[in-house]
Design a protein around this motif. Sequence first.
Motif, PDB file in Angstrom:
ATOM      1  N   THR A 507      -7.462  -4.940   4.468  1.00  0.00           N
ATOM      2  CA  THR A 507      -7.605  -3.681   3.753  1.00  0.00           C
ATOM      3  C   THR A 507      -7.720  -2.544   4.758  1.00  0.00           C
ATOM      4  OG1 THR A 507      -9.966  -4.143   3.662  1.00  0.00           O
ATOM      5  CG2 THR A 507      -8.688  -4.675   1.720  1.00  0.00           C
ATOM      6  N   LYS A 531      -4.271  -1.721   0.759  1.00  0.00           N
ATOM      7  CA  LYS A 531      -2.861  -1.346   0.837  1.00  0.00           C
ATOM      8  C   LYS A 531      -2.031  -2.546   0.424  1.00  0.00           C
ATOM      9  CE  LYS A 531      -2.965  -0.163   5.174  1.00  0.00           C
ATOM     10  NZ  LYS A 531      -2.513   0.319   6.487  1.00  0.00           N
ATOM     11  N   ARG A 532      -1.214  -2.371  -0.607  1.00  0.00           N
ATOM     12  CA  ARG A 532      -0.325  -3.458  -0.990  1.00  0.00           C
ATOM     13  C   ARG A 532       0.855  -3.499  -0.023  1.00  0.00           C
ATOM     14  NH1 ARG A 532      -1.988  -5.697  -5.493  1.00  0.00           N
ATOM     15  NH2 ARG A 532      -3.128  -4.503  -7.062  1.00  0.00           N
ATOM     16  N   ASN A 543      -2.327   3.128  -3.644  1.00  0.00           N
ATOM     17  CA  ASN A 543      -3.127   2.026  -3.118  1.00  0.00           C
ATOM     18  C   ASN A 543      -4.368   1.782  -3.978  1.00  0.00           C
ATOM     19  OD1 ASN A 543      -1.355   1.731  -1.031  1.00  0.00           O
ATOM     20  ND2 ASN A 543      -2.564   2.929   0.432  1.00  0.00           N
TER      21      ASN A 543
END
Length: 666
Positions: A507, A531-532, A543
């Motif tokens: 993350t 954050k994908r 996000n």
Amino acid sequence: MTSINIKRAIENIRSGTTVYTPVIELIVNAIQAIREVKPTGGLVNVTILRHIQDDMIDKIASVDGFIVRDDGIGFTEEHRNSFDTLYTALKAGDGGKGFGRFTCLKYFSRFTVESVFADGRTLKRRSFAMGQGNDIIIDEKVTDVANAETGSAVTISGAQGVKFPDKSLDVIARVLVEKLLPYFIDPNSECPQIVLGDDQGGGPVVLNDYLGQANRQIVELPVQKHELRIKSLDKEEAFTVRVFKFYAPRANKSKISLVAHRREVTDVTLQTYIPEFADEFYDKTDDVENARDRNYIIKAYVFGEYLDRNVSLERGAFSFGKESDLVFGISQSQIEAQAATFAQEAVGREISARRERKQARITEYINDEAPWHRGLSRETDFSTLSMKPTPQEIELHLQAAKFQMETRVRAEVRQILESKDTEDLRERVTEIVGRISQTSKNDLIHYVSMRKCVLELFEKSLQLGEDGKYRSEGDVHDIVMPRKKDTDQIDYDQHNLWILDERLNFTEYVASDKPLDERNGDRTDLSIFGKRVAFRGDNEASNPITIFEFKKPQRHDFVNPSSDEDPIEQIVRYVNDIRDGKYKTPYGRDILVSLNTPFYGYVVCDFPQKVKNWLEREKDFTVMPDGLGYFRWYGNIKLYIEVLSWTKVQRDAEMRNKVFFHKLGI
């Protein structure tokens, strides 16, 4: 009469000499004096001079000096003039440096000589002392004498500077034998009998008997070959190595001794090159009833013209370097390292057994505590590791091997990238990629093993303590992630957010029990800005933001109507405050959110019936299929909340990692 500054000459003596150097010098001079008149036989008597008062602890007086008597040629005029000449060449053929007598005055304040010698057909007695001013010979007297045997008695006394380290007659005898062994074993010249006594009545001890057939204390061991050859700058140098077994060694270690002109110059422990020589060895004596095993050490003596040519003036060192030598071509460590292999050959079976025991220790450590090192251990050389390594020593050795391997791989990768030769590129790339993969596997195994340890600790933290109480949520919290910290203060691998959700490993920002904005004191247990994969920008509105709240195992008072610690209301409030812009990023910028920014809330607690009723009847949560959690979607603020039991968190984490633990056999 020679005039020199004797004090300066003594002060300029370099390190390498010891307090034993003077007495060895006198004994060697006595042997040489005997061999000038007698090809065989002869007698050297060495008497220990002691202080008058005994030591209160050891009950034996310390050593103050020595008298060395011989039945050799005596101090003839030629020998007297040689003594009076600095750097005399009289005994150059025997390796004499013409300086040894000065080392006597470094460690003893008095040096006197009494000698009978033949002057033609008459006998004369000469006595003198060695000066410490400008004259080497002082107080000299020469008189006629009748009916006397030729020979000399040289006395050094008044020990100074360094206290003589040994007191026992047996110990001093043993040290003298070790240092004089090259004379005892010389096949070309018989060693006179050397007898050690004590002016207080101790002894006598015949040093030659240490190598005698009856009750031998020193035994030469057979080796396949004695010659050792090492290439120097312009030619190949030959050395001779002879290996001996020393029984009853007391506190000594197995050693390698470099010899010049039949005198031991330097020694180093064999374990420096072969760690398995660290301990003593034992001879079994089962054939004798009630007999005890005899302990012994190994000592390898190295002889050679290269050593004779390059010994220092004081015989305490050599002119060539210890570790490497660009001038002479062969270093001390090169000679010692190869001589060590001769010693290993002499006791090969025991060394092999010790290595097997060491390997068993290493294997046990890797199997029980560090399975991630299995692949690395197969490529690691453990020959320099100590004979009985501790787990810490094994781990440090493996880490060093890993670093060296990675350094080599990086260098080879750079070489491949810079190379224009493509002929063997495919083969080299395949080989290097395989080694990179192996290193990565080792790191993965280590990481998975650490997860196993963390989960065991996590399970322990959820149990009743010895005091019959459960741990506080803070104790459990610290296992997941240390409190009062954020990811600006700790690395990603120092938290265990994967226990909650694997997606939280990488993350952007995590605040643990810490206000997101110092101006606003409210804090969550964990606030996570993720954050994908599809969104790489920092602080993007797309996000997700995740918030966790922990409650102590079996705690349920937060469901009371009067409680201000309702975790669900806290999460909802945090989400609304973030949407309303009341918090900023750790760098002082606005937290970017949009109407569609997803929020995830998690509450971790236990589920007594009171909590279940509260979730189902008051909070309108839906129970999960396994009955160990509840969930609810707050569509208007895009918030999804799960309430999970500690048991579910633990079981799910174990289940996600179980296949890895199984594959590793842990």
